[in-house]
Design a protein around this motif. Structure first.
Motif, PDB file in Angstrom:
ATOM      1  N   LEU A 174       4.510  -0.644   6.394  1.00  0.00           N
ATOM      2  CA  LEU A 174       4.868   0.767   6.539  1.00  0.00           C
ATOM      3  C   LEU A 174       4.538   1.147   7.974  1.00  0.00           C
ATOM      4  CD1 LEU A 174       3.400   2.176   3.195  1.00  0.00           C
ATOM      5  CD2 LEU A 174       5.730   1.387   3.652  1.00  0.00           C
ATOM      6  N   VAL A 175       5.588   1.263   8.802  1.00  0.00           N
ATOM      7  CA  VAL A 175       5.424   1.347  10.252  1.00  0.00           C
ATOM      8  C   VAL A 175       5.809   2.721  10.782  1.00  0.00           C
ATOM      9  CG1 VAL A 175       6.162   0.386  12.477  1.00  0.00           C
ATOM     10  CG2 VAL A 175       5.856  -1.126  10.499  1.00  0.00           C
ATOM     11  N   GLY A 176       4.939   3.303  11.586  1.00  0.00           N
ATOM     12  CA  GLY A 176       5.263   4.534  12.293  1.00  0.00           C
ATOM     13  C   GLY A 176       6.017   4.211  13.569  1.00  0.00           C
ATOM     14  N   ALA A 177       7.237   4.732  13.687  1.00  0.00           N
ATOM     15  CA  ALA A 177       8.081   4.434  14.847  1.00  0.00           C
ATOM     16  C   ALA A 177       7.788   5.338  16.032  1.00  0.00           C
ATOM     17  CB  ALA A 177       9.554   4.555  14.462  1.00  0.00           C
ATOM     18  N   GLY A 178       6.913   6.326  15.845  1.00  0.00           N
ATOM     19  CA  GLY A 178       6.651   7.268  16.919  1.00  0.00           C
ATOM     20  C   GLY A 178       7.608   8.442  16.885  1.00  0.00           C
ATOM     21  N   PRO A 179       7.496   9.345  17.861  1.00  0.00           N
ATOM     22  CA  PRO A 179       8.195  10.631  17.811  1.00  0.00           C
ATOM     23  C   PRO A 179       9.615  10.639  18.343  1.00  0.00           C
ATOM     24  CG  PRO A 179       6.767  10.563  19.701  1.00  0.00           C
ATOM     25  CD  PRO A 179       6.543   9.276  18.977  1.00  0.00           C
TER      26      PRO A 179
ATOM     27  N   GLY B 117       2.142   7.659   1.989  1.00  0.00           N
ATOM     28  CA  GLY B 117       1.156   7.535   0.921  1.00  0.00           C
ATOM     29  C   GLY B 117       1.798   7.266  -0.425  1.00  0.00           C
ATOM     30  N   GLU B 118       2.938   7.923  -0.689  1.00  0.00           N
ATOM     31  CA  GLU B 118       3.643   7.718  -1.948  1.00  0.00           C
ATOM     32  C   GLU B 118       4.170   6.290  -2.038  1.00  0.00           C
ATOM     33  OE1 GLU B 118       6.584  10.818  -2.628  1.00  0.00           O
ATOM     34  OE2 GLU B 118       5.460  12.111  -1.254  1.00  0.00           O
ATOM     35  N   GLU B 119       4.717   5.791  -0.923  1.00  0.00           N
ATOM     36  CA  GLU B 119       5.264   4.436  -0.922  1.00  0.00           C
ATOM     37  C   GLU B 119       4.159   3.402  -1.073  1.00  0.00           C
ATOM     38  OE1 GLU B 119       9.128   5.664   1.812  1.00  0.00           O
ATOM     39  OE2 GLU B 119       7.494   4.528   2.716  1.00  0.00           O
ATOM     40  N   ALA B 120       3.015   3.640  -0.438  1.00  0.00           N
ATOM     41  CA  ALA B 120       1.880   2.722  -0.576  1.00  0.00           C
ATOM     42  C   ALA B 120       1.388   2.677  -2.024  1.00  0.00           C
ATOM     43  CB  ALA B 120       0.750   3.137   0.361  1.00  0.00           C
ATOM     44  N   GLU B 121       1.383   3.826  -2.682  1.00  0.00           N
ATOM     45  CA  GLU B 121       0.967   3.859  -4.091  1.00  0.00           C
ATOM     46  C   GLU B 121       1.867   2.987  -4.954  1.00  0.00           C
ATOM     47  OE1 GLU B 121      -0.922   7.898  -5.561  1.00  0.00           O
ATOM     48  OE2 GLU B 121       0.900   8.313  -4.413  1.00  0.00           O
TER      49      GLU B 121
ATOM     50  N   ASN C 216       2.676  -2.128  -8.028  1.00  0.00           N
ATOM     51  CA  ASN C 216       3.505  -3.303  -8.321  1.00  0.00           C
ATOM     52  C   ASN C 216       2.919  -4.600  -7.780  1.00  0.00           C
ATOM     53  OD1 ASN C 216       6.407  -2.512  -9.549  1.00  0.00           O
ATOM     54  ND2 ASN C 216       5.673  -0.849  -8.241  1.00  0.00           N
ATOM     55  N   GLY C 217       1.687  -4.531  -7.290  1.00  0.00           N
ATOM     56  CA  GLY C 217       1.017  -5.733  -6.827  1.00  0.00           C
ATOM     57  C   GLY C 217       1.622  -6.353  -5.582  1.00  0.00           C
ATOM     58  N   ILE C 218       2.237  -5.532  -4.728  1.00  0.00           N
ATOM     59  CA  ILE C 218       2.913  -6.020  -3.525  1.00  0.00           C
ATOM     60  C   ILE C 218       2.001  -5.870  -2.316  1.00  0.00           C
ATOM     61  CG2 ILE C 218       4.875  -5.643  -1.978  1.00  0.00           C
ATOM     62  CD1 ILE C 218       6.410  -4.614  -4.472  1.00  0.00           C
ATOM     63  N   PRO C 219       1.765  -6.948  -1.562  1.00  0.00           N
ATOM     64  CA  PRO C 219       0.941  -6.827  -0.346  1.00  0.00           C
ATOM     65  C   PRO C 219       1.610  -5.910   0.675  1.00  0.00           C
ATOM     66  CG  PRO C 219       1.259  -9.136  -0.970  1.00  0.00           C
ATOM     67  CD  PRO C 219       2.213  -8.329  -1.793  1.00  0.00           C
ATOM     68  N   PHE C 220       0.808  -5.098   1.362  1.00  0.00           N
ATOM     69  CA  PHE C 220       1.373  -4.201   2.375  1.00  0.00           C
ATOM     70  C   PHE C 220       0.354  -3.928   3.457  1.00  0.00           C
ATOM     71  CE2 PHE C 220      -0.598  -1.423  -0.761  1.00  0.00           C
ATOM     72  CZ  PHE C 220      -1.263  -0.470   0.015  1.00  0.00           C
ATOM     73  N   GLU C 221       0.867  -3.481   4.608  1.00  0.00           N
ATOM     74  CA  GLU C 221       0.026  -3.027   5.704  1.00  0.00           C
ATOM     75  C   GLU C 221       0.551  -1.694   6.204  1.00  0.00           C
ATOM     76  OE1 GLU C 221      -1.020  -5.507   9.012  1.00  0.00           O
ATOM     77  OE2 GLU C 221      -1.078  -7.335   7.777  1.00  0.00           O
ATOM     78  N   ILE C 222      -0.359  -0.859   6.674  1.00  0.00           N
ATOM     79  CA  ILE C 222       0.002   0.404   7.287  1.00  0.00           C
ATOM     80  C   ILE C 222      -0.123   0.252   8.800  1.00  0.00           C
ATOM     81  CG2 ILE C 222      -0.431   2.888   7.361  1.00  0.00           C
ATOM     82  CD1 ILE C 222       0.235   1.775   4.557  1.00  0.00           C
TER      83      ILE C 222
END
Length: 258
Positions: free
Chosen positions: A6-11, A97-101, A106-112
Motif C-alpha cells: 500500500l504505497v503513498g504516491a505523494g501529492p 486502513g480499510e484495505e489493510a484490514e 484474508n491472511g495476505i502479507p502486506f507492507e505500508i
C-alpha cells in the motif's frame, strides 16, 4: 501467496514519491492506481505489469472500494506482487486502513509505504508553513465531511476552538458551510484562508482571503483543492516560491519562442 504494497504516491509532483515507493512499483506484477497519482510514476512499472485504474471523483467511482478490495485479494492469492498506488499518504484520508484490514483478514502479507500528504505538501509549495513560532503551534488534518457518529455541529465547533491551523481535505463543495460554522462557533471572521488547487503540480493555483470573503474569491475553484485556515496563511506574501518559479519558467520559454 503473493504480497501487497500500500504505497503513498505523494501529492502530485512525481519527484516527491519515496525511494521505497518506487521500488515497490518496479517489482510489482499488478498496480492498482488512483486518479490523483501522477501518471509519470507508472513509467517505473515492468513492461508486462498489469495496470488497473481505480480513479474516484466526488460521487463518481470507476471501481467501488469493495471491488478494489476483492482485486487486491484475488491477485495476491494468485501469487502476484501487487502495488496499491494511492495519492498522498495511504493512511491519511486514503482508505488505506480499510484495505489493510481486508488483507489482514484474508491472511495476505502486506507492507505500508507512507507518502507525503497533500495537506502538508500543497501549502509548502504555496509558501504557507503549517506551524510557525509566532503564529501556530498546532495543526489538524481534517475531512470536510464527518463520517463519525459526531454531529456536524459538534464536529465544527470542536475545530473552531481547536488547532491554530486547519488543513481541510475534500471540503471545496462545502466551503460556504465550513466558513459559516467556524465563524458561528467563535473563529474570527478575519482569519486568513487559502485554497490550493492541484498543489505541487504545474497546474497549481492558489487564492487567499478570509473566512468572511474566501467563498466569493474562490468561487471558481474545484477539487482537488486543499483548504488551509489560520494566521500562517498570511506568510504566503513573503515566502511563496513555487508559483513564482513556474511563472518565471513560462516567461523564459515564451522569450525563447519569440
Amino acid at each position: 501467496m503473493g504480497k501487497v504494497y500500500l504505497v503513498g504516491a505523494g501529492p502530485g509532483d512525481p519527484e516527491l514519491i519515496t525511494v521505497k515507493g518506487v521500488k515497490a512499483i518496479e517489482q510489482s506484477d499488478v498496480i492498482l492506481y488512483d486518479r490523483l497519482v501522477n501518471p509519470e510514476l507508472l513509467n517505473y512499472a515492468k513492461d508486462k505489469a498489469e495496470l488497473i485504474y481505480c480513479g474516484k471523483r466526488p460521487d463518481q467511482h470507476t471501481l467501488t472500494q469493495e471491488t478494489i478490495n476483492a482485486l487486491l485479494c484475488k491477485f495476491a492469492h494468485q501469487g502476484k506482487v501487487v502495488t496499491r498506488l494511492k495519492g498522498g499518504d495511504p493512511f491519511i484520508f486514503g482508505r488505506g486502513g480499510e484495505e489493510a484490514e481486508i488483507l489482514k483478514e484474508n491472511g495476505i502479507p502486506f507492507e505500508i509505504v507512507p507518502g507525503i500528504t497533500s495537506g502538508s505538501a500543497a501549502p509548502a509549495y504555496a509558501g504557507i508553513p503549517l506551524t510557525h513560532r509566532d503564529y501556530s503551534s498546532s495543526v489538524s488534518f481534517v475531512s470536510g465531511v464527518s463520517k463519525t457518529a459526531e454531529s456536524e455541529e459538534a464536529y465544527w465547533k470542536n475545530l473552531a476552538q481547536g488547532s491554530d491551523t486547519l488543513c481541510i481535505y475534500m471540503g471545496v463543495k462545502k466551503l460556504p458551510d465550513i466558513c459559516e460554522r467556524l465563524i458561528r462557533h467563535g473563529r474570527d471572521s478575519n482569519t486568513p484562508v487559502a485554497l490550493i488547487h492541484w498543489g505541487t503540480t504545474d497546474k497549481q493555483q492558489t487564492v487567499t482571503g478570509t473566512l468572511a470573503n474566501i467563498v466569493t474569491r474562490a468561487h471558481a475553484f474545484k477539487n482537488p483543492s486543499m483548504i488551509i485556515i489560520g494566521e500562517v496563511v498570511g506568510l504566503r506574501e513573503k515566502i511563496q516560491w513555487f508559483e513564482n518559479a513556474s511563472l518565471e519558467k513560462t516567461k523564459i520559454a515564451q522569450a525563447v519562442i519569440g
